[in-house]
Design an enzyme around this catalytic site. Sequence first.
Site, PDB file in Angstrom:
ATOM      1  N   TYR A   1      -8.980  -6.529  10.052  1.00 23.29           N
ATOM      2  CA  TYR A   1      -8.118  -5.245  10.456  1.00 23.29           C
ATOM      3  C   TYR A   1      -8.214  -4.979  11.927  1.00 23.29           C
ATOM      4  O   TYR A   1      -7.375  -5.111  12.494  1.00 23.29           O
ATOM      5  CB  TYR A   1      -8.779  -3.865   9.664  1.00 23.29           C
ATOM      6  CG  TYR A   1      -7.990  -2.854   9.968  1.00 23.29           C
ATOM      7  CD1 TYR A   1      -6.564  -2.924   9.767  1.00 23.29           C
ATOM      8  CD2 TYR A   1      -8.546  -1.678  10.619  1.00 23.29           C
ATOM      9  CE1 TYR A   1      -5.761  -1.607  10.046  1.00 23.29           C
ATOM     10  CE2 TYR A   1      -7.477  -0.635  10.933  1.00 23.29           C
ATOM     11  CZ  TYR A   1      -6.209  -0.478  10.581  1.00 23.29           C
ATOM     12  OH  TYR A   1      -5.552   0.580  10.978  1.00 23.29           O
TER      13      TYR A   1
ATOM     14  N   ALA B   1       1.847   0.471  15.891  1.00 26.88           N
ATOM     15  CA  ALA B   1       0.696   1.426  15.696  1.00 26.88           C
ATOM     16  C   ALA B   1      -0.612   0.515  15.676  1.00 26.88           C
ATOM     17  O   ALA B   1      -0.959  -0.128  14.782  1.00 26.88           O
ATOM     18  CB  ALA B   1       0.966   1.727  14.221  1.00 26.88           C
TER      19      ALA B   1
ATOM     20  N   THR C   1       0.720  -1.360   0.118  1.00 26.22           N
ATOM     21  CA  THR C   1       0.034   0.038  -0.012  1.00 26.22           C
ATOM     22  C   THR C   1       0.784   1.261   0.096  1.00 26.22           C
ATOM     23  O   THR C   1       0.236   2.308  -0.208  1.00 26.22           O
ATOM     24  CB  THR C   1      -0.936   0.140   1.195  1.00 26.22           C
ATOM     25  OG1 THR C   1      -0.084   0.098   2.361  1.00 26.22           O
ATOM     26  CG2 THR C   1      -2.023  -1.031   1.214  1.00 26.22           C
TER      27      THR C   1
END
Length: 330
Positions: free
Chosen positions: A148, A117, A38
């Site tokens: 996710y 993160a 990405t």
Amino acid sequence: MQRKKILITGAAGFLGSHLCDRFISEGYYVVGMDNFITGDKKNIEHLLGLENFEFVAHDVTNFIELRGGLDYILHFASPASPIDYLKIPIQTLKVGALGTHNLLGLAKAKKARMLIASTSEVYGNPLVHPQTEDYYGNVNTIGPRGVYDEAKRFQESITMAYHRFHGIETRIVRIFNTYGPRMRLNDGRVIPAFLGQALRGEDLTIFGDGSQTRSFCYVDDQIEGIYRLLLSDYSEPVNIGNPNEITIKDFAEEIIKLTGTKQKLIYKDLPVNDPMQRQPDITLAKKLLGWEPKVERFEGMKITFEYFKSLTEEELYKSEHKDFSSYINK
């Protein structure tokens, strides 16, 4: 004096590239790592050739080996938008699980401090508002977004396990909606979707009735919060986001005002498990880090819109169309 050395995964991504900039400016030796699923090489081209920057093309779900010492690791490798993680769900789960495991092993071997993160998505569709760090969340583990949400929840769990069992120094940032230059257009998140439609002169698409809320944090504020958290002595999750909440409908109207266009608002069905509310409680960040956001939303959005307007047609196309074909079955 020898420079501190930091590994940043997802270095060619939106937040990862800004983190590279920040730590280079602070005098660190930065090793950026990415496999460009990405990310975009353009985001770090200005760093290539610097004496205190090194890039390693690597997929963190595979074994990671780095020569020499290492002081810090920032793990930002992960698809972070609905369009991305719905197209590559298995890779999303793997980078949260295998990737985090590999990096924690590296942190253990190098005696490095590691920050992961995480995301406000660990709260799911929250029943508590605003969201505090001690809220456990309301997540559908088998829904489309679960790949996710659960990747990030597992990531937090294994990080705390390594902290408690192996004594690794760890930090966990829970990131709320962040925006700014280097985002990709039309990646399924609100701001790039609206700006992409505005640039093309299309009507703005609202999912649901527009009453759902989001809280948007400008990238410079987000990076400052992450920087302070890494250098703190606090090992449990900390929310970093902007508590200035707005409905999606009101935000769409702000975009039309900002861009000076004449689009209408059109409405479509709300996606499955799309959260109705997002607002961080940043009491802990204020107390622990002396941090709170400074950039007003209209100011940050103006900078972001000018960034997208400055891109060439080729760059805009590349930003909107990401090829995942080589990763679909992995």
